[in-house]
Scaffold this motif. Sequence first.
Motif, mmCIF file in Angstrom:
data_model
loop_
_atom_site.group_PDB
_atom_site.id
_atom_site.type_symbol
_atom_site.label_atom_id
_atom_site.label_comp_id
_atom_site.label_asym_id
_atom_site.label_seq_id
_atom_site.Cartn_x
_atom_site.Cartn_y
_atom_site.Cartn_z
ATOM 1 N N ALA A 157 -6.543 64.784 -27.992
ATOM 2 C CA ALA A 157 -6.558 64.406 -26.655
ATOM 3 C C ALA A 157 -4.745 64.673 -26.460
ATOM 4 O O ALA A 157 -4.350 63.623 -25.396
ATOM 5 C CB ALA A 157 -6.608 63.819 -25.687
ATOM 6 N N PRO A 158 -3.932 65.808 -26.432
ATOM 7 C CA PRO A 158 -2.617 66.022 -26.201
ATOM 8 C C PRO A 158 -2.294 65.859 -24.883
ATOM 9 O O PRO A 158 -2.893 66.648 -24.048
ATOM 10 C CB PRO A 158 -1.700 67.582 -27.031
ATOM 11 C CG PRO A 158 -3.245 67.534 -28.102
ATOM 12 C CD PRO A 158 -3.936 67.489 -27.349
ATOM 13 N N ASP A 159 -1.385 64.751 -24.648
ATOM 14 C CA ASP A 159 -0.880 65.207 -23.300
ATOM 15 C C ASP A 159 0.448 66.128 -22.389
ATOM 16 O O ASP A 159 1.049 67.255 -23.483
ATOM 17 C CB ASP A 159 0.295 64.015 -22.957
ATOM 18 C CG ASP A 159 1.187 64.285 -21.831
ATOM 19 O OD1 ASP A 159 0.726 63.693 -20.489
ATOM 20 O OD2 ASP A 159 2.342 64.055 -21.255
ATOM 21 N N ILE A 160 -0.135 66.691 -21.325
ATOM 22 C CA ILE A 160 0.194 68.352 -20.883
ATOM 23 C C ILE A 160 1.926 68.543 -20.563
ATOM 24 O O ILE A 160 2.399 69.602 -21.154
ATOM 25 C CB ILE A 160 -0.024 68.802 -19.853
ATOM 26 C CG1 ILE A 160 0.271 66.951 -18.434
ATOM 27 C CG2 ILE A 160 -1.618 68.658 -19.376
ATOM 28 C CD1 ILE A 160 -0.328 68.119 -17.203
ATOM 29 N N GLU A 161 2.252 67.073 -20.295
ATOM 30 C CA GLU A 161 4.344 67.296 -20.612
ATOM 31 C C GLU A 161 4.651 67.120 -21.816
ATOM 32 O O GLU A 161 5.548 67.381 -22.302
ATOM 33 C CB GLU A 161 5.020 65.443 -19.520
ATOM 34 C CG GLU A 161 3.917 65.758 -18.316
ATOM 35 C CD GLU A 161 4.750 65.110 -17.591
ATOM 36 O OE1 GLU A 161 6.426 65.270 -17.149
ATOM 37 O OE2 GLU A 161 4.355 64.634 -16.510
ATOM 38 N N ALA A 162 3.737 66.623 -22.281
ATOM 39 C CA ALA A 162 4.395 66.196 -24.291
ATOM 40 C C ALA A 162 4.640 68.250 -24.989
ATOM 41 O O ALA A 162 5.065 68.509 -25.483
ATOM 42 C CB ALA A 162 3.738 64.925 -25.535
ATOM 43 N N TYR A 163 3.348 68.909 -24.411
ATOM 44 C CA TYR A 163 3.294 70.015 -24.726
ATOM 45 C C TYR A 163 4.045 70.726 -24.565
ATOM 46 O O TYR A 163 5.141 71.753 -24.760
ATOM 47 C CB TYR A 163 1.861 70.348 -24.750
ATOM 48 C CG TYR A 163 1.567 71.950 -25.118
ATOM 49 C CD1 TYR A 163 0.835 72.308 -26.817
ATOM 50 C CD2 TYR A 163 0.930 72.962 -24.212
ATOM 51 C CE1 TYR A 163 1.547 73.401 -27.308
ATOM 52 C CE2 TYR A 163 0.718 73.826 -24.744
ATOM 53 C CZ TYR A 163 0.763 74.615 -25.958
ATOM 54 O OH TYR A 163 0.337 75.284 -26.213
ATOM 55 N N LEU A 164 4.519 70.391 -23.082
ATOM 56 C CA LEU A 164 5.492 71.134 -21.852
ATOM 57 C C LEU A 164 6.322 71.395 -23.148
ATOM 58 O O LEU A 164 7.433 72.299 -23.342
ATOM 59 C CB LEU A 164 5.729 71.844 -20.531
ATOM 60 C CG LEU A 164 6.273 72.389 -19.704
ATOM 61 C CD1 LEU A 164 5.987 73.792 -20.361
ATOM 62 C CD2 LEU A 164 6.286 71.285 -18.635
ATOM 63 N N SER A 165 7.399 70.779 -23.351
ATOM 64 C CA SER A 165 8.192 69.867 -23.590
ATOM 65 C C SER A 165 8.434 70.254 -25.351
ATOM 66 O O SER A 165 9.683 70.696 -25.223
ATOM 67 C CB SER A 165 8.482 68.422 -23.424
ATOM 68 O OG SER A 165 9.468 67.654 -24.577
ATOM 69 N N PHE A 166 7.315 69.849 -26.081
ATOM 70 C CA PHE A 166 7.320 71.296 -27.738
ATOM 71 C C PHE A 166 7.032 72.598 -27.826
ATOM 72 O O PHE A 166 8.089 73.314 -28.484
ATOM 73 C CB PHE A 166 5.708 70.449 -27.870
ATOM 74 C CG PHE A 166 5.922 71.306 -29.501
ATOM 75 C CD1 PHE A 166 6.147 70.649 -30.917
ATOM 76 C CD2 PHE A 166 5.263 72.268 -29.511
ATOM 77 C CE1 PHE A 166 5.967 71.336 -31.719
ATOM 78 C CE2 PHE A 166 4.663 73.221 -30.331
ATOM 79 C CZ PHE A 166 5.279 72.219 -31.329
ATOM 80 N N VAL A 167 6.964 72.843 -26.378
ATOM 81 C CA VAL A 167 6.624 74.122 -26.897
ATOM 82 C C VAL A 167 8.268 74.997 -26.327
ATOM 83 O O VAL A 167 8.508 75.758 -26.304
ATOM 84 C CB VAL A 167 5.701 75.060 -24.660
ATOM 85 C CG1 VAL A 167 6.383 76.141 -24.930
ATOM 86 C CG2 VAL A 167 4.223 74.886 -25.698
ATOM 87 N N LEU A 168 8.715 74.095 -24.710
ATOM 88 C CA LEU A 168 9.950 74.771 -24.658
ATOM 89 C C LEU A 168 10.817 74.701 -25.867
ATOM 90 O O LEU A 168 11.945 75.809 -26.143
ATOM 91 C CB LEU A 168 10.105 73.982 -22.955
ATOM 92 C CG LEU A 168 9.509 74.234 -22.619
ATOM 93 C CD1 LEU A 168 10.399 73.663 -21.030
ATOM 94 C CD2 LEU A 168 9.276 75.462 -21.626
ATOM 95 N N THR A 169 10.631 73.832 -26.841
ATOM 96 C CA THR A 169 12.010 73.281 -27.429
ATOM 97 C C THR A 169 11.583 74.371 -29.074
ATOM 98 O O THR A 169 12.990 75.255 -29.314
ATOM 99 C CB THR A 169 11.841 71.840 -28.105
ATOM 100 O OG1 THR A 169 11.808 71.305 -27.667
ATOM 101 C CG2 THR A 169 12.646 71.476 -29.281
ATOM 102 N N MET A 170 10.673 74.819 -29.112
ATOM 103 C CA MET A 170 9.910 75.851 -30.695
ATOM 104 C C MET A 170 10.683 76.953 -29.117
ATOM 105 O O MET A 170 11.323 78.040 -30.427
ATOM 106 C CB MET A 170 8.538 75.652 -30.524
ATOM 107 C CG MET A 170 8.349 74.591 -31.319
ATOM 108 S SD MET A 170 8.704 74.648 -32.009
ATOM 109 C CE MET A 170 7.461 75.851 -33.293
#
Length: 261
Positions: A157-170
Amino acid sequence: MSDTSNDELAGTEQPFVQHLMELRDRLVKAVIGVAVAAAALAIYPGPAELYDLLAAPLVAQLPAGATLIATSVISPFLVPLKILLMAAFLLALPVVLYQVWAFVAPGLYSHEKKLVLPLVVSSTLLFFMGVAFCYTFVFGQVFKFIQSFAPKSITAAPDIEAYLSFVLTMFIAFGMAFEVPIVVIVLARLNVVSIQKLKDFRSYFIVLAFIIAAIVTPPDVVSQLALALPMCVLYEVGIWAAQLFIKHTQAPDADDASRAS
């Protein structure tokens, strides 16, 4: 004497003020472009739908019934808003780049315009290609690989803010990686390195590409290969393009200019 000095100051100050005013006008137009794009995206498809679209590669790999979660009270509002602003900037990027070009172009020679404009356009397209490649191919493979290692006793159940940070980094990593041809072209065009030296550096660049991929991507083989291999291919493309670019963007010779006059 004082009158002459005042005239000289007036002559130098006026163009400077005009440049500042033009810069202000260009910035305002760029901001308006982003604001219009944000308003259009807010109407359709909407901030929430934009985040759903961004999260689709991850959601597709989650167990049945699992969703992303928000651990902060205001995250359901702030995160889609950040996505909206990011998407608006990308959508309005041609307008922003045009304003930059319109401000800089009057001060460039014709051969410099032949150098700058293609680089601006191609670097933008390459960045978009890197982001699109990351979203359409890399995300699905990476999330599938990661979920294959998750124990059955754990519900992801990933956190939406952590996912956003991951996406922007990638996105930034792959967007910048796809700029390799531009870097090669600029280095060769400015005579920082020769074409032959770039060819000789080929084997070292392959090692460097895999080191960079290991640092900026998650610790999985899929994403590292997906970043390193395109960088190696694009390096070769950059060497080939640099030879053509140098040929077509040379400054006119002094003898040619004198004959023309």
